[in-house]
Motif scaffolding. Structure first.
Motif, PDB file in Angstrom:
ATOM      1  N   LYS A   1      40.172 -16.854  33.253  1.00  0.00           N
ATOM      2  CA  LYS A   1      39.614 -15.816  34.120  1.00  0.00           C
ATOM      3  C   LYS A   1      40.093 -15.958  35.550  1.00  0.00           C
ATOM      4  CE  LYS A   1      36.894 -12.381  35.156  1.00  0.00           C
ATOM      5  NZ  LYS A   1      37.234 -11.010  34.700  1.00  0.00           N
TER       6      LYS A   1
ATOM      7  N   SER B   1      42.387 -13.388  37.860  1.00  0.00           N
ATOM      8  CA  SER B   1      42.018 -12.959  39.210  1.00  0.00           C
ATOM      9  C   SER B   1      43.132 -13.271  40.209  1.00  0.00           C
ATOM     10  CB  SER B   1      40.721 -13.645  39.643  1.00  0.00           C
ATOM     11  OG  SER B   1      39.643 -13.226  38.836  1.00  0.00           O
TER      12      SER B   1
ATOM     13  N   GLN C   1      39.564  -0.422  39.883  1.00  0.00           N
ATOM     14  CA  GLN C   1      38.686  -0.272  38.715  1.00  0.00           C
ATOM     15  C   GLN C   1      39.366  -0.774  37.444  1.00  0.00           C
ATOM     16  OE1 GLN C   1      37.936   3.940  39.019  1.00  0.00           O
ATOM     17  NE2 GLN C   1      35.997   3.647  40.130  1.00  0.00           N
ATOM     18  N   THR C   2      40.644  -0.401  37.289  1.00  0.00           N
ATOM     19  CA  THR C   2      41.378  -0.810  36.089  1.00  0.00           C
ATOM     20  C   THR C   2      41.520  -2.327  36.007  1.00  0.00           C
ATOM     21  OG1 THR C   2      42.644   1.256  36.174  1.00  0.00           O
ATOM     22  CG2 THR C   2      43.544  -0.526  34.826  1.00  0.00           C
TER      23      THR C   2
ATOM     24  N   GLY D   1      39.519  -4.448  37.295  1.00  0.00           N
ATOM     25  CA  GLY D   1      38.222  -5.118  37.341  1.00  0.00           C
ATOM     26  C   GLY D   1      37.974  -5.810  38.666  1.00  0.00           C
ATOM     27  N   TRP D   2      38.523  -5.225  39.721  1.00  0.00           N
ATOM     28  CA  TRP D   2      38.376  -5.812  41.055  1.00  0.00           C
ATOM     29  C   TRP D   2      37.092  -5.283  41.678  1.00  0.00           C
ATOM     30  CZ3 TRP D   2      41.411  -9.715  42.171  1.00  0.00           C
ATOM     31  CH2 TRP D   2      41.442 -10.225  43.466  1.00  0.00           C
ATOM     32  N   ALA D   3      36.059  -6.106  41.686  1.00  0.00           N
ATOM     33  CA  ALA D   3      34.715  -5.649  42.030  1.00  0.00           C
ATOM     34  C   ALA D   3      34.597  -5.184  43.478  1.00  0.00           C
ATOM     35  CB  ALA D   3      33.693  -6.761  41.763  1.00  0.00           C
TER      36      ALA D   3
END
Length: 672
Positions: free
Chosen positions: A12, A16, A285-286, A288-290
């Motif tokens: 994970k 990132s 969004q794609t 997953g960048w909060a």
């Protein structure tokens, strides 16, 4: 992001870290409203895996001599390189990234060597980085052959270069890779970002070849990564590349340009334009960048990069410990190492009488240059160079110094084959690597082929030496295709580039002295094939770029004849004829306009007094650039068309390079 057997926390955080590269790259382009986001989005996994797991480098000491080199040949993807340098701690700040492509920033539109720490080469013209990487690999192989000892591989690093479809289309990459395969440069690893998109659309419009087969033909090991997002596939490919000990490696990485931004992904529109605010939101969004705030990176990502950096620091520490032991066991080699890596050690030549000694007999300046090279090679053991298949004509071969080849990397004579463009790029790479001084050679007319890489040398402030022979219509029978006309003006027009066209042996020696002492400026020695006379008044005065080589009574001075190279003889002969008619002129030899312009106003006035407005310049090349020296009242005897095929003496007469024309021209200028 995929990695076999790594589905937990590490998987994970790596995902990132890769996405941080993508986000930062896209944010830079978006804020600047200028740049190329597509390639960084697609190549981020490959460069992360390389820099984090396989490449030896130390962000705390970016100039560590045994670091692996990384060249971004696809320089338009600079935002990706700047993101890497920021996250790995090379000193680029978030504010630097925010100033992407702005005046005075450390993040210019294309990477610039010497401007941004961690940038190994100035890249922009596609394919140029490929040739420079080959030069770096040559330097590594040569230095390793010279200095490595059993159990002490003090020169042991790889050169990685990342490029795309454009780099592989440019001819320079084929030239350079053909030579790299011939030389068996196994520590050269090429990463090919294959996304099948160029500015105009699909590569199928103009590029359908099987690139891997081409690279195999050149002598490369080829590896294909089917999924450019799969870190495990990338890792295995890099391991396989490093395991190959006889060939360079070519890794084709199938990627999708603009990865992570579905509206743009896989299309030409993502190559060279900002994504736009809405697409930036979709990208986040794609992936997953909060956090949707621009340039905001999670603390955990920074920490992971810092942890990697600590490992990199230890790699240099281990090398430094080994080098200390090396110095104790091999003190003479260690001293030689210092000689190779020191700068500014050529000034002693100024008082070296043997270096300046010249025979008083007619000779071609290319021959004198050859003698200079073979004198210098014994003083400077790190001098390396060669020609584009013209060594015997350029007189650029170092005797008893061996040939650099796949069999023997100790050789100092490089054989580039008929590849002038790649040769010049490779020369740049050798100097970028460090530890060596380099020269390259060809016929002067083929400076047209080397010019793009010479321009990069000038931008990077690399003192590469160019030996350019057969300098004028004096080539004769070879005809217009081999007779340079506009090339002097072309090279003189380039900022930070010195052209030196000597008139005799002593001036040629002066040229080599200047070349060897040039620290930040490429230097071209433009030399004759035909024999030239020697002058009692030449020599160290030529270091000033221009000087009075034949002086008359200054109280009676009527005019000035200015010439370079072979035309100095014509000016000297014309001076004698003019004296018979009581016309007194000085002859100024001007081997280098650039060096002359660096002199004081007082010196320049002493050579070209402002009140003497009757001036004639004589040069067997274009008249472009001579106007500043002859003024509105002067005249030029130069070439105004391409040459022809005939003996040299016939051509010089045909185009007006004869005493009668010089004297008549001066008299017209004087109004006589």
């Amino acid at each position: 992001m995929k990695r076999k057997g790594n589905k937990g926390k590490m998987g994970k955080i790596e995902e990132s870290c890769v996405n941080a590269l993508r986000i930062l790259s896209a944010d830079q382009v978006e804020k600047a409203q200028s740049g190329h986001p597509g390639m960084p989005l697609g190549s981020a996994p490959a460069v992360y895996e390389l820099w984090a797991k396989h490449m030896r480098h130390n962000p705390k000491n970016p100039e560590w001599v045994n670091r692996d080199r990384f060249v971004l040949s696809a320089g338009h993807g600079s935002a990706l390189l700047y993101s890497l340098l920021h996250l790995f701690g090379y000193g680029l700040t978030i504010d630097d990234l925010k100033n992407f492509r702005q005046d005075g920033s450390l993040t210019p539109g294309h990477p610039e060597y010497g401007h941004t720490m961690g940038v190994e080469a100035t890249t922009g013209p596609l394919g140029a980085g490929m040739a420079m990487a080959v030069g770096m690999a040559i330097a590594e192989a040569h230095l390793g052959a010279i200095f490595n000892k059993p159990q002490f591989p003090i020169v042991d690093h790889y050169t990685y270069v990342l490029g795309g479809d454009g780099c592989l289309m440019e001819g320079i990459s084929s030239e350079a890779f053909s030579l790299a395969g011939t030389l068996g440069l196994s520590k050269l690893i090429v990463l090919y970002d294959s996304n099948s998109i160029t500015i105009e659309g699909s590569t199928n419009l103009a590029f359908t070849e099987d690139v891997c087969k081409r690279m195999e033909a050149f002598g490369f090991q080829t590896i294909t990564i089917e999924d450019g997002t799969n870190l495990d596939q990338i890792s295995q490919a890099l391991i396989a590349a490093k395991a190959e000990k006889d060939k360079p490696s070519f890794i084709k990485i199938n990627t999708e340009i603009g990865y992570g931004c579905p509206p743009k992904q896989g299309t030409p529109s993502v190559h060279g334009a900002p994504l736009g605010a809405e697409n930036i939101k979709i990208l986040r969004q794609t992936l997953g960048w909060a956090d949707f705030e621009a340039f905001k990176i999670p603390a955990a990502v920074y920490q992971h990069y810092q942890d990697i950096t600590q490992i990199k620091v230890k790699e240099e520490e281990a090398w430094a410990e080994m080098f200390q032991s090396y110095k104790k066991l091999y003190p003479e080699a260690a001293k030689q190492w210092e000689v190779y890596h020191q700068k500014g050690n050529a000034k002693s030549l100024l008082h070296d009488e043997q270096f300046w000694a010249c025979e008083n007999k007619p000779d071609a300046t290319r021959n004198i240059s050859g003698r200079c090279i073979n004198y210098l090679k014994d003083i400077f053991p790190n001098l390396i160079g060669g020609s584009a298949d013209l060594g015997s004509s350029n007189k650029s071969v170092m005797k008893d110094s061996g040939d650099f080849s796949a069999i023997e990397y100790k050789g100092r004579n490089l054989h580039f084959g008929v590849r002038e463009l790649a040769m010049a790029g490779i020369g740049n790479g050798i100097l970028l690597h460090g530890g060596l001084r380099a020269y390259v050679a060809t016929f002067f007319v083929f400076s047209d082929y080397i010019k793009p890489m010479a321009r990069l040398a000038a931008i990077m402030q690399l003192p590469l030496i160019y030996i350019l022979t057969h300098d004028s219509i004096g080539v004769g029978e070879d005809g217009a295709t081999h007779e340079p006309i506009e090339q002097l003006a072309m090279l003189r027009a380039m900022p930070n580039f010195t052209v030196f066209r000597p008139a005799d042996a002593a001036e040629t020696v002066a040229g080599w002295y200047c070349a060897m002492n040039s620290e930040k400026t490429p230097f071209a020695l433009v030399l004759t094939r035909q024999n030239l006379p020697q002058y009692a008044g030449s020599g160290k005065k030529a270091l000033a770029g221009a000087y009075i080589i034949d002086q008359t009574d200054q109280k009676k001075l009527d005019g000035i004849l200015i010439a370079s190279g072979s035309e100095v003889a014509l000016a000297v002969a014309a001076k004698k004829e003019l004296a018979k008619e009581n016309i007194a002129v000085n002859v100024v030899s001007m081997p280098s306009m650039e060096l002359f312009e660096q002199q004081s106003l007082e010196y320049k006035e002493s050579v070209l007094p402002a009140h003497i407005r009757s001036r004639v310049a004589i040069e067997a090349g274009s008249d472009f650039g001579w106007g500043k020296y002859v003024g509105l009242d002067g005249a030029v005897i130069t070439m105004h068309e391409f040459g022809a095929s005939a003996p040299a003496n016939i051509l010089f007469e045909k185009y007006g390079f004869m005493v009668e024309n010089v004297t008549e021209t001066m008299k017209k200028v004087l109004g006589k």
